[in-house]
Enzyme design. Structure first.
Site, PDB file in Angstrom:
ATOM      1  N   TYR A  99       0.833  -1.199   0.000  1.00 28.91           N
ATOM      2  CA  TYR A  99       0.000   0.000   0.000  1.00 28.91           C
ATOM      3  C   TYR A  99       0.872   1.256   0.000  1.00 28.91           C
ATOM      4  CZ  TYR A  99      -2.932   3.643   2.117  1.00 28.91           C
ATOM      5  OH  TYR A  99      -3.568   4.822   2.406  1.00 28.91           O
ATOM      6  N   LYS A 196     -12.094  -0.248   6.507  1.00 30.22           N
ATOM      7  CA  LYS A 196     -12.530  -0.947   5.311  1.00 30.22           C
ATOM      8  C   LYS A 196     -13.589  -1.997   5.652  1.00 30.22           C
ATOM      9  CE  LYS A 196      -9.208   1.490   3.317  1.00 30.22           C
ATOM     10  NZ  LYS A 196      -8.378   2.015   4.393  1.00 30.22           N
TER      11      LYS A 196
END
Length: 381
Positions: A99, A196
């Site tokens: 990421y 998330k």
């Protein structure tokens, strides 16, 4: 007790909270002492809060860990783990296609502080053996990776790391504990952006860490309390509420993503589809051994590999929202090159295959026919 049951019940006892069926929201910054020097479970909200404790205990159970820790964001969770495990002169080896926010943290904050940061293509576990040095203290993995859905062999990499005295941390955000539990595969630390899938409704910013090793727990807990990047009780409450439907949501995310991935493979304007559930994906066989199902994230590369083509496609979508995040009930689309990985140098992105014509799809839980129709109209002339 099975996963879906634990997601609803573990971490909270109504008898301890005036028989409230749902965990109360303890909106307070301090707790009263009866006398000076008294030992209390809660004294100040930075150090602990009953709503937060319920969330931490629930996450620990779902990850089959002994301890859970909650943070103000996924990045705060990553930062706490890195600070707890590393000191100047130490080295962290991270999977290369990680990421972009984690890359930025490691290269622009850790490296200037005297911590060596190395990146390695770990699709072949043998590459780790060659990368480890006497200074290596931590291995940082994502599986699947963000955004190209690469798979890391967690058991094999953990065995190699442990043979050198190196701890292993896995960012499990994409898989969630419903699909994959890294501690049972050999890892030492699990990290989540609970923003998330765990919270699941795009209305929370929160990070979580799960560990079983007592020393690791106390080291990370020290950073949590000292630095104070902790979530408020409202976000903990919302994340707990979201977790109660995690099993149901993940099944629908996976159902929809599998259908979308298969459909995309037949579209002439799509050059490549990245999804570990596809038999042609290089990590498919490994994913079948480590994951219950293959998740709700798909990345694609358009044949017209330009930012303009990616922008046209994203703008034509009606149900998929162009946004930075993922894992909510609604479908989202992300231009990884400029969004999630905007801080990564262009040459690094090119080497990894994160290209301007690439897009990451977070497949929601809408009706599959509506999602396919939306994608179809967006790909038309």
């Amino acid at each position: 007790m099975k996963f879906a049951t634990r997601a609803i019940h573990i971490g909270y006892q109504s008898a301890d909270h005036n028989r409230a069926v749902m965990p109360p929201l303890y909106q307070t910054s301090a707790f009263a002492y009866d006398h000076i020097g008294e030992s209390m479970p809660y004294v100040y909200a930075r150090s602990g809060n009953p709503t937060r404790s319920a969330l931490e205990d629930c996450l620990a159970s779902l990850e089959e860990a002994r301890h859970g820790l909650a943070f103000a964001s996924g990045m705060a969770a990553i930062d706490a783990v890195l600070r707890a495990c590393l000191k100047p002169g130490d080295e962290v080896i991270a999977v290369a296609d990680l990421y972009g926010g984690a890359y930025r943290l490691m290269t622009r904050l850790l490296a200037p502080a005297g911590i060596k940061v190395s990146f390695a293509d770990l699709r072949d576990p043998a590459q780790l053996e060659a990368a480890i040095t006497p200074a290596t203290r931590l291995l940082w993995l994502e599986s699947p990776t963000n955004p190209l859905l690469g798979m890391a062999d967690i058991p094999a990499l953990s065995r190699i790391a442990h043979s050198h005295g190196v701890k292993v941390a896995v960012d499990n955000t994409f898989a969630t504990p419903y699909l994959q539990r890294p501690l049972t595969l050999g890892a030492d630390i699990v990290v989540h952006s609970a923003t998330k899938y765990l919270a699941g409704h795009s209305d929370v910013l929160l990070g979580l860490v799960a560990v079983s090793d007592d020393k690791l727990y106390h080291d990370i807990r020290f950073v949590q309390n000292s630095a104070g990047a902790v979530p408020g009780p409202q976000d903990c409450f919302l994340t707990l509420r979201g977790i109660k439907t995690l099993a149901l949501r993940m099944e629908r995310h996976c159902d929809n993503a599998e259908r979308v991935a298969e459909w995309l493979c037949g579209q002439e304007r799509i050059a490549e589809v990245f999804y570990p559930g596809l038999p042609g994906h290089p990590g498919h066989a490994l994913a079948r051994t480590q994951m219950k199902r293959f998740g709700g994230i798909i990345s694609i590369r358009l044949k017209d590999d330009s930012r303009e083509a990616a922008s046209r496609f994203a703008k034509r979508l009606r149900l998929f929202v162009l946004a930075e995040s993922l894992g909510g009930v609604e479908s989202l689309i992300n231009h990884s090159y400029t969004m999630s990985h905007g801080s990564m140098p262009a040459e690094n992105k090119a080497a990894l295959g994160i290209l301007e014509g690439g897009l990451r799809l977070s497949i929601g839980i809408e009706d599959i026919d509506d999602l396919l129709a939306d994608l179809a109209q967006a790909l038309q002339d």
